[in-house]
Design a protein around this motif. Sequence first.
Motif, PDB file in Angstrom:
ATOM      1  N   UNK A 293      70.483  19.470   0.777  1.00 18.98           N
ATOM      2  CA  UNK A 293      69.557  18.378   0.470  1.00 18.98           C
ATOM      3  C   UNK A 293      69.707  17.917  -0.976  1.00 18.98           C
ATOM      4  N   UNK A 294      69.806  18.874  -1.895  1.00 20.86           N
ATOM      5  CA  UNK A 294      69.861  18.520  -3.312  1.00 20.86           C
ATOM      6  C   UNK A 294      71.228  18.002  -3.760  1.00 20.86           C
ATOM      7  N   UNK A 295      72.291  18.605  -3.236  1.00 20.93           N
ATOM      8  CA  UNK A 295      73.602  18.349  -3.804  1.00 20.93           C
ATOM      9  C   UNK A 295      74.633  17.907  -2.784  1.00 20.93           C
ATOM     10  N   UNK A 296      74.256  17.845  -1.499  1.00 24.17           N
ATOM     11  CA  UNK A 296      75.230  17.543  -0.455  1.00 24.17           C
ATOM     12  C   UNK A 296      75.942  16.217  -0.629  1.00 24.17           C
ATOM     13  N   UNK A 297      75.203  15.157  -0.930  1.00 21.20           N
ATOM     14  CA  UNK A 297      75.815  13.845  -1.089  1.00 21.20           C
ATOM     15  C   UNK A 297      76.838  13.848  -2.220  1.00 21.20           C
ATOM     16  N   UNK A 298      76.513  14.520  -3.324  1.00 21.92           N
ATOM     17  CA  UNK A 298      77.434  14.583  -4.464  1.00 21.92           C
ATOM     18  C   UNK A 298      78.666  15.391  -4.116  1.00 21.92           C
ATOM     19  N   UNK A 299      78.503  16.483  -3.364  1.00 20.87           N
ATOM     20  CA  UNK A 299      79.645  17.313  -2.968  1.00 20.87           C
ATOM     21  C   UNK A 299      80.601  16.494  -2.095  1.00 20.87           C
ATOM     22  N   UNK A 300      80.071  15.732  -1.170  1.00 22.60           N
ATOM     23  CA  UNK A 300      80.909  14.974  -0.244  1.00 22.60           C
ATOM     24  C   UNK A 300      81.541  13.758  -0.908  1.00 22.60           C
ATOM     25  N   UNK A 301      80.964  13.300  -2.025  1.00 21.28           N
ATOM     26  CA  UNK A 301      81.481  12.108  -2.696  1.00 21.28           C
ATOM     27  C   UNK A 301      82.694  12.418  -3.569  1.00 21.28           C
ATOM     28  N   UNK A 302      82.951  13.686  -3.839  1.00 25.40           N
ATOM     29  CA  UNK A 302      84.047  14.059  -4.737  1.00 25.40           C
ATOM     30  C   UNK A 302      85.389  13.855  -4.069  1.00 25.40           C
TER      31      UNK A 302
END
Length: 302
Positions: A293-302
Amino acid sequence: MREEAEALLPLIPTLLAVAETEHITEAAHILGLPQPTVSRQLARASAALGVAVVERRGRGIALTPAGRALMPFLDRAVRELEAGLDAMTEQDARTRGRISVSFQNTVGEGVLPLLIKRFRADHPAVTFTLDQGARARCLDRLEDGSADLAFVALGAEHGTDTSFGLYDERLVLVVPSDHRLAGRRSVDLVETADDPYVAMEHGYGMRSLCETLWAAAGMAPTIAFEGQDIHTVRGLVGAGLGVSVLPRTTAPAGPLPTVDIAVNDPAARRRIGVVWPARTLPAQALAFRDMVVRRGAAVLAR
Protein backbone atom coordinates in the motif's frame (compact mmCIF):
# COMPACT_ATOMS: atom_id res chain seq x y z
CA MET A 1 18.35 1.95 44.81
CA ARG A 2 19.65 0.15 41.70
CA GLU A 3 21.21 -2.61 43.81
CA GLU A 4 17.95 -3.12 45.71
CA ALA A 5 16.00 -3.26 42.45
CA GLU A 6 18.36 -5.82 40.92
CA ALA A 7 18.13 -7.98 44.06
CA LEU A 8 14.33 -7.73 44.01
CA LEU A 9 13.78 -8.67 40.35
CA PRO A 10 13.91 -12.50 40.72
CA LEU A 11 11.66 -12.26 43.79
CA ILE A 12 8.80 -10.35 42.13
CA PRO A 13 6.67 -13.46 41.31
CA THR A 14 6.86 -14.59 44.94
CA LEU A 15 5.99 -11.16 46.31
CA LEU A 16 2.97 -10.82 43.99
CA ALA A 17 1.72 -14.34 44.79
CA VAL A 18 1.99 -13.68 48.54
CA ALA A 19 0.25 -10.32 48.15
CA GLU A 20 -2.61 -12.02 46.29
CA THR A 21 -3.09 -14.94 48.68
CA GLU A 22 -1.77 -13.54 51.98
CA HIS A 23 -0.82 -17.14 52.75
CA ILE A 24 2.59 -18.74 52.24
CA THR A 25 1.25 -22.25 51.60
CA GLU A 26 -1.20 -21.06 48.92
CA ALA A 27 1.46 -18.86 47.34
CA ALA A 28 3.84 -21.83 47.23
CA HIS A 29 1.16 -23.88 45.49
CA ILE A 30 0.58 -21.17 42.85
CA LEU A 31 4.31 -20.81 42.23
CA GLY A 32 5.00 -24.54 42.28
CA LEU A 33 7.68 -24.05 44.93
CA PRO A 34 8.25 -25.65 48.33
CA GLN A 35 6.88 -23.60 51.21
CA PRO A 36 10.34 -23.11 52.81
CA THR A 37 11.62 -21.66 49.53
CA VAL A 38 8.83 -19.05 49.55
CA SER A 39 9.63 -18.16 53.14
CA ARG A 40 13.33 -17.73 52.33
CA GLN A 41 12.53 -15.54 49.32
CA LEU A 42 10.37 -13.27 51.48
CA ALA A 43 13.23 -12.97 53.94
CA ARG A 44 15.62 -12.12 51.10
CA ALA A 45 13.26 -9.43 49.85
CA SER A 46 13.00 -7.84 53.30
CA ALA A 47 16.79 -7.97 53.68
CA ALA A 48 17.36 -6.35 50.29
CA LEU A 49 14.86 -3.59 50.99
CA GLY A 50 15.85 -3.06 54.60
CA VAL A 51 12.21 -3.24 55.66
CA ALA A 52 9.72 -6.06 56.18
CA VAL A 53 7.20 -6.51 53.36
CA VAL A 54 4.95 -9.02 55.21
CA GLU A 55 4.05 -9.65 58.82
CA ARG A 56 2.38 -12.47 60.68
CA ARG A 57 -1.35 -12.13 61.28
CA GLY A 58 -3.01 -15.05 63.04
CA ARG A 59 -2.36 -18.19 61.01
CA GLY A 60 -1.65 -16.20 57.89
CA ILE A 61 0.38 -13.20 56.83
CA ALA A 62 -0.42 -9.70 55.66
CA LEU A 63 1.43 -7.00 53.80
CA THR A 64 3.09 -4.35 55.88
CA PRO A 65 2.43 -0.69 54.97
CA ALA A 66 5.75 -0.77 53.07
CA GLY A 67 4.67 -3.92 51.25
CA ARG A 68 1.32 -2.40 50.25
CA ALA A 69 3.09 0.67 48.89
CA LEU A 70 5.47 -1.48 46.84
CA MET A 71 3.07 -3.97 45.25
CA PRO A 72 1.35 -1.70 42.69
CA PHE A 73 4.76 -0.84 41.23
CA LEU A 74 5.78 -4.50 41.02
CA ASP A 75 2.48 -5.33 39.32
CA ARG A 76 3.00 -2.47 36.85
CA ALA A 77 6.55 -3.66 36.13
CA VAL A 78 5.27 -7.14 35.27
CA ARG A 79 2.58 -5.76 32.96
CA GLU A 80 5.12 -3.53 31.22
CA LEU A 81 7.40 -6.53 30.74
CA GLU A 82 4.53 -8.56 29.29
CA ALA A 83 3.73 -5.71 26.88
CA GLY A 84 7.37 -5.61 25.84
CA LEU A 85 7.39 -9.35 25.21
CA ASP A 86 4.22 -9.03 23.12
CA ALA A 87 5.84 -6.28 21.07
CA MET A 88 8.95 -8.38 20.59
CA THR A 89 6.89 -11.39 19.51
CA GLU A 90 4.95 -9.29 17.01
CA GLN A 91 8.13 -7.83 15.58
CA ASP A 92 9.66 -11.30 15.29
CA ALA A 93 6.53 -12.53 13.52
CA ARG A 94 6.88 -9.69 11.04
CA THR A 95 10.41 -10.79 10.18
CA ARG A 96 9.68 -14.53 10.01
CA GLY A 97 6.86 -16.80 8.98
CA ARG A 98 5.03 -17.55 5.74
CA ILE A 99 2.69 -15.43 3.62
CA SER A 100 0.11 -17.06 1.36
CA VAL A 101 -0.68 -15.10 -1.80
CA SER A 102 -3.14 -15.84 -4.61
CA PHE A 103 -2.81 -13.96 -7.86
CA GLN A 104 -4.12 -13.76 -11.39
CA ASN A 105 -1.78 -15.14 -14.01
CA THR A 106 -0.90 -11.79 -15.55
CA VAL A 107 0.25 -10.42 -12.20
CA GLY A 108 2.82 -13.18 -11.79
CA GLU A 109 5.04 -12.18 -14.68
CA GLY A 110 6.42 -8.95 -13.26
CA VAL A 111 4.22 -7.28 -10.65
CA LEU A 112 4.25 -9.78 -7.81
CA PRO A 113 7.94 -10.79 -8.17
CA LEU A 114 9.01 -7.15 -7.87
CA LEU A 115 6.89 -6.60 -4.76
CA ILE A 116 8.16 -9.78 -3.10
CA LYS A 117 11.76 -8.88 -3.93
CA ARG A 118 11.36 -5.47 -2.31
CA PHE A 119 9.70 -6.90 0.81
CA ARG A 120 12.29 -9.62 1.30
CA ALA A 121 15.07 -7.05 1.19
CA ASP A 122 13.87 -6.03 4.67
CA HIS A 123 12.38 -9.40 5.71
CA PRO A 124 14.73 -12.08 4.36
CA ALA A 125 13.41 -14.81 6.67
CA VAL A 126 9.80 -14.54 5.42
CA THR A 127 8.74 -17.15 2.87
CA PHE A 128 5.82 -17.09 0.44
CA THR A 129 3.29 -19.66 -0.70
CA LEU A 130 2.04 -18.68 -4.17
CA ASP A 131 -1.11 -19.84 -5.92
CA GLN A 132 -2.12 -18.52 -9.32
CA GLY A 133 -5.31 -18.91 -11.25
CA ALA A 134 -8.58 -17.32 -12.24
CA ARG A 135 -9.77 -14.20 -10.46
CA ALA A 136 -12.70 -16.07 -8.92
CA ARG A 137 -10.37 -18.76 -7.57
CA CYS A 138 -8.08 -16.14 -6.03
CA LEU A 139 -10.96 -14.43 -4.26
CA ASP A 140 -12.42 -17.76 -3.11
CA ARG A 141 -9.09 -18.70 -1.52
CA LEU A 142 -9.02 -15.34 0.21
CA GLU A 143 -12.52 -15.87 1.57
CA ASP A 144 -11.92 -19.41 2.83
CA GLY A 145 -8.67 -18.45 4.56
CA SER A 146 -6.32 -20.31 2.21
CA ALA A 147 -4.74 -17.02 1.15
CA ASP A 148 -3.74 -13.98 3.18
CA LEU A 149 -3.78 -11.61 0.18
CA ALA A 150 -5.00 -11.70 -3.41
CA PHE A 151 -3.60 -9.71 -6.34
CA VAL A 152 -6.42 -9.40 -8.86
CA ALA A 153 -8.36 -7.05 -11.07
CA LEU A 154 -10.44 -4.97 -8.69
CA GLY A 155 -14.20 -4.81 -9.08
CA ALA A 156 -16.96 -2.56 -7.84
CA GLU A 157 -17.35 -4.81 -4.80
CA HIS A 158 -13.89 -3.91 -3.52
CA GLY A 159 -13.90 -0.91 -1.18
CA THR A 160 -10.97 1.01 0.23
CA ASP A 161 -11.24 -0.81 3.55
CA THR A 162 -10.26 -4.18 2.04
CA SER A 163 -8.38 -3.33 -1.16
CA PHE A 164 -5.84 -1.01 -2.72
CA GLY A 165 -5.37 -0.22 -6.41
CA LEU A 166 -1.82 -0.36 -7.72
CA TYR A 167 -2.24 0.66 -11.36
CA ASP A 168 -4.65 0.85 -14.30
CA GLU A 169 -4.11 -1.40 -17.30
CA ARG A 170 -5.50 -0.46 -20.71
CA LEU A 171 -7.32 -3.16 -22.66
CA VAL A 172 -6.84 -3.41 -26.40
CA LEU A 173 -8.32 -5.26 -29.33
CA VAL A 174 -5.87 -8.00 -30.37
CA VAL A 175 -6.02 -9.12 -33.98
CA PRO A 176 -3.85 -11.27 -36.28
CA SER A 177 -1.21 -9.31 -38.16
CA ASP A 178 -3.10 -9.80 -41.45
CA HIS A 179 -6.51 -8.79 -40.05
CA ARG A 180 -8.49 -6.11 -41.89
CA LEU A 181 -8.20 -3.79 -38.85
CA ALA A 182 -4.48 -4.40 -38.21
CA GLY A 183 -3.47 -1.01 -39.61
CA ARG A 184 -5.87 1.00 -37.44
CA ARG A 185 -4.76 3.09 -34.45
CA SER A 186 -8.09 2.71 -32.68
CA VAL A 187 -11.36 0.90 -33.17
CA ASP A 188 -14.93 0.74 -31.92
CA LEU A 189 -15.65 -2.77 -30.69
CA VAL A 190 -18.90 -2.88 -32.64
CA GLU A 191 -16.73 -3.10 -35.78
CA THR A 192 -15.79 -6.63 -34.66
CA ALA A 193 -19.35 -7.79 -34.04
CA ASP A 194 -19.11 -10.36 -36.85
CA ASP A 195 -15.62 -11.59 -35.95
CA PRO A 196 -15.14 -14.83 -34.03
CA TYR A 197 -13.63 -14.18 -30.59
CA VAL A 198 -11.04 -15.99 -28.55
CA ALA A 199 -11.90 -15.32 -24.90
CA MET A 200 -10.87 -16.36 -21.43
CA GLU A 201 -13.09 -18.94 -19.79
CA HIS A 202 -15.89 -17.94 -17.44
CA GLY A 203 -14.55 -17.26 -13.94
CA TYR A 204 -11.61 -15.24 -15.21
CA GLY A 205 -11.69 -11.50 -14.66
CA MET A 206 -10.97 -10.76 -18.31
CA ARG A 207 -14.09 -12.67 -19.40
CA SER A 208 -16.28 -10.52 -17.17
CA LEU A 209 -14.65 -7.34 -18.45
CA CYS A 210 -15.09 -8.43 -22.07
CA GLU A 211 -18.75 -9.25 -21.55
CA THR A 212 -19.29 -5.79 -20.05
CA LEU A 213 -17.59 -4.14 -23.05
CA TRP A 214 -19.54 -6.27 -25.54
CA ALA A 215 -22.82 -5.39 -23.86
CA ALA A 216 -21.96 -1.68 -23.95
CA ALA A 217 -21.24 -2.00 -27.68
CA GLY A 218 -24.54 -3.80 -28.22
CA MET A 219 -22.93 -6.99 -29.52
CA ALA A 220 -22.95 -10.68 -28.66
CA PRO A 221 -19.99 -12.14 -30.53
CA THR A 222 -19.44 -15.78 -31.39
CA ILE A 223 -16.88 -17.35 -29.03
CA ALA A 224 -14.74 -19.59 -31.21
CA PHE A 225 -12.23 -20.62 -28.51
CA GLU A 226 -11.86 -20.23 -24.77
CA GLY A 227 -8.58 -20.27 -22.85
CA GLN A 228 -7.21 -20.21 -19.32
CA ASP A 229 -4.11 -18.18 -20.03
CA ILE A 230 -3.72 -14.81 -21.75
CA HIS A 231 -0.61 -15.93 -23.63
CA THR A 232 -2.52 -18.90 -25.04
CA VAL A 233 -5.41 -16.65 -26.07
CA ARG A 234 -2.98 -14.31 -27.82
CA GLY A 235 -1.39 -17.26 -29.59
CA LEU A 236 -4.77 -18.45 -30.87
CA VAL A 237 -5.45 -14.96 -32.18
CA GLY A 238 -2.04 -14.94 -33.90
CA ALA A 239 -2.98 -18.21 -35.61
CA GLY A 240 -5.94 -16.43 -37.18
CA LEU A 241 -8.59 -18.19 -35.12
CA GLY A 242 -10.32 -15.03 -33.94
CA VAL A 243 -9.82 -11.68 -32.24
CA SER A 244 -9.74 -10.84 -28.55
CA VAL A 245 -9.69 -8.08 -25.96
CA LEU A 246 -6.66 -8.34 -23.70
CA PRO A 247 -4.22 -6.18 -21.74
CA ARG A 248 -1.68 -4.46 -23.99
CA THR A 249 1.58 -6.38 -24.26
CA THR A 250 5.16 -5.11 -24.45
CA ALA A 251 6.60 -8.58 -25.01
CA PRO A 252 8.50 -9.31 -28.24
CA ALA A 253 6.40 -10.71 -31.05
CA GLY A 254 6.20 -14.49 -30.98
CA PRO A 255 6.03 -16.92 -33.90
CA LEU A 256 2.36 -15.99 -34.36
CA PRO A 257 2.43 -12.16 -34.35
CA THR A 258 -0.54 -10.10 -33.25
CA VAL A 259 -1.42 -6.42 -33.38
CA ASP A 260 -2.77 -4.38 -30.45
CA ILE A 261 -5.32 -1.69 -31.31
CA ALA A 262 -6.69 0.91 -28.90
CA VAL A 263 -10.40 0.54 -28.07
CA ASN A 264 -12.55 3.66 -28.22
CA ASP A 265 -14.17 3.07 -24.87
CA PRO A 266 -12.87 4.62 -21.62
CA ALA A 267 -14.18 1.53 -19.79
CA ALA A 268 -11.65 -0.64 -21.66
CA ARG A 269 -9.32 -0.86 -18.70
CA ARG A 270 -8.88 -2.86 -15.56
CA ARG A 271 -7.63 -1.82 -12.14
CA ILE A 272 -5.02 -4.16 -10.71
CA GLY A 273 -4.57 -4.19 -6.96
CA VAL A 274 -4.33 -6.15 -3.73
CA VAL A 275 -7.32 -7.43 -1.74
CA TRP A 276 -7.29 -8.58 1.87
CA PRO A 277 -9.93 -10.17 4.10
CA ALA A 278 -11.88 -8.48 6.87
CA ARG A 279 -10.36 -10.92 9.37
CA THR A 280 -7.16 -10.06 11.23
CA LEU A 281 -4.08 -10.91 9.18
CA PRO A 282 -0.95 -12.58 10.57
CA ALA A 283 1.72 -10.03 11.42
CA GLN A 284 3.98 -10.87 8.47
CA ALA A 285 1.10 -10.72 5.97
CA LEU A 286 0.03 -7.39 7.45
CA ALA A 287 3.58 -6.07 7.04
CA PHE A 288 3.62 -7.15 3.37
CA ARG A 289 0.23 -5.58 2.72
CA ASP A 290 1.32 -2.32 4.35
CA MET A 291 4.46 -2.23 2.21
CA VAL A 292 2.40 -2.80 -0.95
CA VAL A 293 0.00 0.00 0.00
CA ARG A 294 2.73 2.46 0.96
CA ARG A 295 5.40 1.71 -1.60
CA GLY A 296 3.95 -0.66 -4.21
CA ALA A 297 3.29 1.95 -6.90
CA ALA A 298 6.83 3.32 -6.57
CA VAL A 299 8.35 -0.18 -6.70
CA LEU A 300 6.47 -1.01 -9.90
CA ALA A 301 7.32 2.34 -11.51
CA ARG A 302 11.08 1.71 -11.41
